[in-house]
Every structure is written in structure tokens, then in C-alpha cells.
Design a protein around this motif. Structure first.
Motif, short mmCIF file in Angstrom:
data_model
loop_
_atom_site.label_atom_id
_atom_site.label_comp_id
_atom_site.label_asym_id
_atom_site.label_seq_id
_atom_site.Cartn_x
_atom_site.Cartn_y
_atom_site.Cartn_z
N VAL A 108 3.51 -43.28 56.29
CA VAL A 108 3.56 -42.08 57.12
C VAL A 108 3.30 -40.86 56.24
N GLN A 109 2.26 -40.14 56.59
CA GLN A 109 1.92 -38.95 55.79
C GLN A 109 1.47 -37.81 56.68
N LEU A 110 1.81 -36.61 56.23
CA LEU A 110 1.28 -35.39 56.82
C LEU A 110 0.56 -34.63 55.71
N GLN A 111 -0.58 -34.09 56.05
CA GLN A 111 -1.35 -33.35 55.05
C GLN A 111 -1.76 -32.00 55.63
N ALA A 112 -1.22 -30.94 55.05
CA ALA A 112 -1.62 -29.60 55.45
C ALA A 112 -2.77 -29.13 54.58
N SER A 113 -3.71 -28.44 55.17
CA SER A 113 -4.86 -27.92 54.43
C SER A 113 -5.36 -26.66 55.09
N GLY A 114 -6.27 -25.98 54.41
CA GLY A 114 -6.90 -24.81 54.99
C GLY A 114 -6.45 -23.48 54.40
N GLY A 115 -5.51 -23.52 53.47
CA GLY A 115 -5.06 -22.28 52.86
C GLY A 115 -6.11 -21.69 51.95
N GLY A 116 -5.84 -20.48 51.52
CA GLY A 116 -6.77 -19.81 50.62
C GLY A 116 -6.45 -18.34 50.50
N LEU A 117 -7.38 -17.63 49.91
CA LEU A 117 -7.24 -16.19 49.72
C LEU A 117 -8.01 -15.47 50.83
N VAL A 118 -7.36 -14.54 51.48
CA VAL A 118 -8.00 -13.79 52.57
C VAL A 118 -7.55 -12.34 52.49
N GLN A 119 -8.41 -11.44 52.91
CA GLN A 119 -8.07 -10.03 52.91
C GLN A 119 -7.19 -9.69 54.10
N PRO A 120 -6.39 -8.65 53.99
CA PRO A 120 -5.59 -8.22 55.14
C PRO A 120 -6.48 -8.00 56.36
N GLY A 121 -5.99 -8.45 57.50
CA GLY A 121 -6.77 -8.38 58.73
C GLY A 121 -7.65 -9.58 58.97
N GLY A 122 -7.76 -10.44 57.99
CA GLY A 122 -8.59 -11.62 58.12
C GLY A 122 -7.91 -12.77 58.83
N SER A 123 -8.61 -13.91 58.88
CA SER A 123 -8.12 -15.09 59.60
C SER A 123 -8.25 -16.33 58.75
N LEU A 124 -7.38 -17.27 59.03
CA LEU A 124 -7.46 -18.61 58.46
C LEU A 124 -7.00 -19.60 59.51
N ARG A 125 -7.48 -20.81 59.42
CA ARG A 125 -6.98 -21.88 60.28
C ARG A 125 -6.45 -23.00 59.39
N LEU A 126 -5.18 -23.27 59.53
CA LEU A 126 -4.56 -24.38 58.82
C LEU A 126 -4.62 -25.64 59.68
N SER A 127 -4.76 -26.77 59.01
CA SER A 127 -4.76 -28.07 59.70
C SER A 127 -3.62 -28.91 59.17
N CYS A 128 -3.07 -29.70 60.05
CA CYS A 128 -2.02 -30.65 59.69
C CYS A 128 -2.45 -32.01 60.24
N ALA A 129 -2.92 -32.87 59.35
CA ALA A 129 -3.41 -34.18 59.76
C ALA A 129 -2.37 -35.24 59.47
N ALA A 130 -2.22 -36.16 60.40
CA ALA A 130 -1.23 -37.22 60.26
C ALA A 130 -1.91 -38.56 60.03
N SER A 131 -1.28 -39.39 59.22
CA SER A 131 -1.72 -40.76 59.06
C SER A 131 -0.49 -41.67 59.10
#
Length: 122
Positions: free
Chosen positions: A1-24
Motif C-alpha cells: 500500500v503506497q501513496l505518492q504525492a507529486s507536482g510540487g515546485g517553485l511558483v511565483q505569488p499568484g501562480g498555480s500548481l496541481r498536486l497529484s496523489c496516486a495510490a498503489s
């Protein structure tokens, strides 16, 4: 059983990111999925949760109107869309799963993924 979060990074204020959480190893649809974050020197806090029972979503006041959590059952993945990011959103973000129909706090979660770092800075 695993969860993996991804999608982080550096972004400027006002910007957007989408994080993912994948399960196995298990079906995310059977679990309520929470997103938590921990900023340097601060305690872990709940950000969002999507319930397994009816897909209802809950958000911390600090992110309401800016963050949206959603499921893609076909991909066994939960997403956290983060818009209008602020420097105070800088933290390591974690996803966690609870085999139940409600959204507990961090101590009630059954499984945790490794975090992904989100840095909001100009």
C-alpha cells in the motif's frame, strides 16, 4: 500500500500548481483522502479532504476559494488544484488516506505518502 504525492515546485505569488496523489495497492475510491501541509517551524495542518461517501470536499479557511480537491477514480488519483498561491502556502504537502466515510484529522489517517515541496516566492 503506497501513496505518492507529486507536482510540487517553485511558483511565483499568484501562480498555480496541481498536486497529484496516486495510490498503489488499494483503491482510493474506498478512502477519504486528505491533504495536509507543514511549513518550516510550524505544525502540520489540514488543507483539504474529499470524503469517500459522497465526494464532499472540505477546505481549511486559509485556502477556501483558491484550492480545489478532486478525484479521478479511473486513474486512482486525487488532485489538489492550487490557484492564487501566496508565500504563506509554502510548505511540504502530504496526502493521506482514511478507510472510512468521513475526514479525520491527521492523527486519524491510515496511510501517508511522502510529501512534495511547494515554494511560493518571487
Amino acid at each position: 500500500v503506497q501513496l505518492q504525492a507529486s507536482g510540487g515546485g517553485l511558483v511565483q505569488p499568484g501562480g498555480s500548481l496541481r498536486l497529484s496523489c496516486a495510490a498503489s495497492g488499494f483503491t482510493l475510491n474506498d478512502y477519504s483522502i486528505g491533504w495536509f501541509r507543514q511549513a518550516p517551524g510550524k505544525e502540520r495542518e489540514g488543507v483539504s479532504c474529499v470524503s469517500s461517501s459522497d465526494g464532499a470536499t472540505y477546505y481549511a479557511d486559509s485556502v477556501k476559494g483558491r484550492f480545489t480537491s478532486s478525484r479521478d477514480n479511473a486513474k486512482n488519483t486525487v488532485y489538489l488544484q492550487m490557484n492564487s498561491l501566496k508565500p504563506e502556502d509554502t510548505a511540504v504537502y502530504y496526502c493521506a488516506a482514511y478507510r472510512g466515510t468521513y475526514c479525520p484529522d491527521a492523527s486519524g489517517m491510515d496511510y501517508w505518502g511522502k510529501g512534495t515541496l511547494v515554494t511560493v516566492s518571487s
